[in-house]
Design an enzyme around this catalytic site. Structure first.
Site, PDB file in Angstrom:
ATOM      1  N   ARG A  75      -6.583   5.803 -12.949  1.00  0.00           N
ATOM      2  CA  ARG A  75      -7.904   6.292 -13.323  1.00  0.00           C
ATOM      3  C   ARG A  75      -7.761   7.370 -14.403  1.00  0.00           C
ATOM      4  NH1 ARG A  75      -9.809   2.311 -11.783  1.00  0.00           N
ATOM      5  NH2 ARG A  75     -11.274   1.987 -10.083  1.00  0.00           N
ATOM      6  N   HIS A 125     -10.001  -0.547 -20.285  1.00  0.00           N
ATOM      7  CA  HIS A 125     -10.097  -0.713 -18.826  1.00  0.00           C
ATOM      8  C   HIS A 125     -10.151  -2.206 -18.445  1.00  0.00           C
ATOM      9  CE1 HIS A 125     -11.364   1.419 -14.883  1.00  0.00           C
ATOM     10  NE2 HIS A 125     -10.800   0.267 -14.615  1.00  0.00           N
TER      11      HIS A 125
HETATM   12  P1  NDP Z   1      -3.382   1.569  -2.880  1.00  0.00           P
HETATM   13  O1  NDP Z   1      -4.354   2.342  -2.073  1.00  0.00           O
HETATM   14  O2  NDP Z   1      -2.801   0.322  -2.327  1.00  0.00           O
HETATM   15  O3  NDP Z   1      -2.137   2.525  -3.251  1.00  0.00           O
HETATM   16  C1  NDP Z   1      -2.295   3.835  -3.654  1.00  0.00           C
HETATM   17  C2  NDP Z   1      -0.923   4.472  -3.798  1.00  0.00           C
HETATM   18  O4  NDP Z   1      -1.080   5.801  -4.334  1.00  0.00           O
HETATM   19  C3  NDP Z   1      -0.182   4.626  -2.466  1.00  0.00           C
HETATM   20  O5  NDP Z   1       1.190   4.400  -2.634  1.00  0.00           O
HETATM   21  C4  NDP Z   1      -0.424   6.094  -2.100  1.00  0.00           C
HETATM   22  O6  NDP Z   1       0.583   6.685  -1.306  1.00  0.00           O
HETATM   23  C5  NDP Z   1      -0.411   6.718  -3.477  1.00  0.00           C
HETATM   24  N1  NDP Z   1      -1.133   7.988  -3.466  1.00  0.00           N
HETATM   25  C6  NDP Z   1      -2.447   8.218  -3.253  1.00  0.00           C
HETATM   26  N2  NDP Z   1      -2.722   9.528  -3.313  1.00  0.00           N
HETATM   27  C7  NDP Z   1      -1.560  10.149  -3.562  1.00  0.00           C
HETATM   28  C8  NDP Z   1      -1.186  11.501  -3.723  1.00  0.00           C
HETATM   29  N3  NDP Z   1      -2.086  12.481  -3.633  1.00  0.00           N
HETATM   30  N4  NDP Z   1       0.113  11.782  -3.958  1.00  0.00           N
HETATM   31  C9  NDP Z   1       1.018  10.786  -4.030  1.00  0.00           C
HETATM   32  N5  NDP Z   1       0.740   9.463  -3.887  1.00  0.00           N
HETATM   33  C10 NDP Z   1      -0.531   9.166  -3.654  1.00  0.00           C
HETATM   34  O7  NDP Z   1      -4.064   1.297  -4.286  1.00  0.00           O
HETATM   35  P2  NDP Z   1      -3.797   0.093  -5.313  1.00  0.00           P
HETATM   36  O8  NDP Z   1      -2.346   0.023  -5.592  1.00  0.00           O
HETATM   37  O9  NDP Z   1      -4.470  -1.140  -4.862  1.00  0.00           O
HETATM   38  O10 NDP Z   1      -4.614   0.611  -6.600  1.00  0.00           O
HETATM   39  C11 NDP Z   1      -4.309   1.831  -7.226  1.00  0.00           C
HETATM   40  C12 NDP Z   1      -5.402   2.207  -8.202  1.00  0.00           C
HETATM   41  O11 NDP Z   1      -5.334   1.398  -9.375  1.00  0.00           O
HETATM   42  C13 NDP Z   1      -6.851   1.983  -7.736  1.00  0.00           C
HETATM   43  O12 NDP Z   1      -7.255   3.005  -6.859  1.00  0.00           O
HETATM   44  C14 NDP Z   1      -7.609   2.006  -9.036  1.00  0.00           C
HETATM   45  O13 NDP Z   1      -7.974   3.332  -9.336  1.00  0.00           O
HETATM   46  C15 NDP Z   1      -6.588   1.504 -10.048  1.00  0.00           C
HETATM   47  N6  NDP Z   1      -6.951   0.198 -10.611  1.00  0.00           N
HETATM   48  C16 NDP Z   1      -7.133   0.090 -11.960  1.00  0.00           C
HETATM   49  C17 NDP Z   1      -7.431  -1.115 -12.526  1.00  0.00           C
HETATM   50  C18 NDP Z   1      -7.557  -1.265 -13.998  1.00  0.00           C
HETATM   51  O14 NDP Z   1      -7.960  -2.329 -14.471  1.00  0.00           O
HETATM   52  N7  NDP Z   1      -7.201  -0.262 -14.785  1.00  0.00           N
HETATM   53  C19 NDP Z   1      -7.594  -2.324 -11.710  1.00  0.00           C
HETATM   54  C20 NDP Z   1      -7.367  -2.110 -10.312  1.00  0.00           C
HETATM   55  C21 NDP Z   1      -7.065  -0.876  -9.795  1.00  0.00           C
HETATM   56  P3  NDP Z   1       0.891   6.145   0.191  1.00  0.00           P
HETATM   57  O15 NDP Z   1       1.551   4.799  -0.024  1.00  0.00           O
HETATM   58  O16 NDP Z   1       1.827   7.135   0.744  1.00  0.00           O
HETATM   59  O17 NDP Z   1      -0.425   6.041   0.870  1.00  0.00           O
HETATM   60  C1  OXD Z   2     -10.516  -1.587 -10.077  1.00  0.00           C
HETATM   61  C2  OXD Z   2     -10.706  -1.521 -11.525  1.00  0.00           C
HETATM   62  O1  OXD Z   2     -10.469  -0.541  -9.414  1.00  0.00           O
HETATM   63  O2  OXD Z   2     -10.927  -2.577 -12.155  1.00  0.00           O
HETATM   64  O3  OXD Z   2     -10.429  -2.722  -9.541  1.00  0.00           O
HETATM   65  O4  OXD Z   2     -10.608  -0.431 -12.102  1.00  0.00           O
END
Ligand code: NDP
Ligand code: OXD
Length: 319
Positions: free
Chosen positions: A234, A282
């Protein structure tokens, strides 16, 4: 048999794609599509389920009896910030195609910087034929911040390409052949990282996490010379002023950015003019709306059978 509640759909997606997908979705309960002017003023008080992507602000007062909210994407920050969010399950979208697209984008960006695509493009515009130094992927350490659904798949595919991969997450992970770090040792992780990949959700803990002090801790003098920053999580997780300064002052050698603090990235933003920066609007991983509706149908069936929903957001952590 009791009447089944239609599914409320408030998705800021392409309206035609949405309308086409809704023709076949939810055959046993129907839907209310707020993007369709014919549905705009419909009474929402009896609606149980909503599928949302950047929904209208007043939604929860119009639909006060929701039982489950489904996000139209993997991220849920667009829902968690909404005023009046009820205390009901919020479900993330987890999908093979979305995950695959993200890994394609991440691998493409890592290879772009490894193989100096920007520098060769610049040379080509001047008709320059000159070979640049070419490290192998194994000499470059890619540090992935966020080892969730997307991060883990990206890690596996980066390893297949031969990169040395390390990872960082809130809780410590064990991944075969990958050195992992948790929040107790962010600095140790950054010191080893040549290419930083951001795949974190936006939460109160991750706002502005990619800032001056973080960029300054990345490894200088690695195989690429200077560190590179890649972000598809993000935009509000990056301090964009710090990022711009780090790129122009040479703390960072390059960047690939799919997300920005303001989207669309405003015309005239200095990032547009930097030839060491790749900008995509994005699009790293877009939700396939048909797959989204199939997944919502499956989850509603689970919920109505009394089974646990999958991929429910933890309200305490915000993801
Ligand atoms: P998940 O919830 O599966 O994974 C999130 C990861 O981030 C986990 O490993 C978590 O740790 C870690 N995390 C969260 N908060 C912290 C913190 N404060 N410190 C350290 N690690 C942290 O999410 P996804 O992998 O499915 O997606 C990630 C993000 O990608 C989405 O939230 C979205 O914002 C973004 N996204 C962007 C897209 C785009 O087109 N640009 C498309 C899809 C998603 P832990 O494993 O320990 O819980
Ligand atoms: C998502 C994105 O969160 O597209 O899926 O950003």
């Amino acid at each position: 048999m009791p009447t089944r509640s239609p599914v409320l759909v408030d998705l800021k997606f392409d309206p035609q794609t949405l309308a086409n997908a809704l023709q076949k979705a939810f055959p046993d309960r129907g839907s209310i599509n707020l993007a369709d002017p014919a549905d705009a003023g419909v009474d929402l008080t009896e609606v149980d389920y909503a599928v949302l992507w950047k929904p209208e602000q007043a939604l929860f007062s119009r639909a006060p009896n929701l039982k489950v909210i489904f996000s139209g994407g993997a991220g849920v920050d667009h829902i968690m910030d909404l005023a009046g969010l009820p205390d009901i399950p919020v479900v993330r979208f987890v999908d093979r195609s979305l995950t695959t697209q993200m890994s394609e984008w991440v691998v493409l960006q890592c290879l772009t910087h490894l193989r100096q695509v920007n520098a060769y493009r610049k040379q080509a515009t001047g008709g320059v034929w000159r070979e640049l130094a070419q490290p192998e992927a194994r000499e470059v350490t890619v540090g992935v911040m966020g080892l969730g659904v997307l991060g883990l798949d990206a890690v596996a595919k980066l390893k297949t390409m031969g990169f040395d991969v390390i990872g960082w997450s809130r809780g410590k992970k064990t991944i075969d052949g990958v050195m992992t770090y948790d929040t107790n040792n962010l600095d140790g992780f950054l010191r080893k990282t040549d290419i930083l990949v951001g795949l974190l959700p936006l939460t109160p803990d991750t706002v502005g996490i990619y800032d001056n002090s973080l960029f300054a801790k990345l490894r200088q003098g690695g195989a690429l010379g200077k560190p590179v920053f890649i972000n598809a999580g993000r935009g509000k997780s990056q301090n964009q002023a710090d990022l711009t300064t780090a790129l122009s002052s040479g703390v960072l050698g390059g960047a690939s950015l799919d997300v920005f603090d303001i989207e669309p990235l405003p015309a005239g933003d200095p990032l547009w003019a930097m030839d060491n920066v790749v900008i995509t609007p994005h699009v790293a991983a877009a939700s396939d709306v048909r797959a989204l509706f199939r997944s919502v149908e499956i989850q509603i069936d689970r919920f109505e059978r009394g089974e646990a929903l999958e991929h429910v957001v933890d309200r305490a952590t915000g993801y």
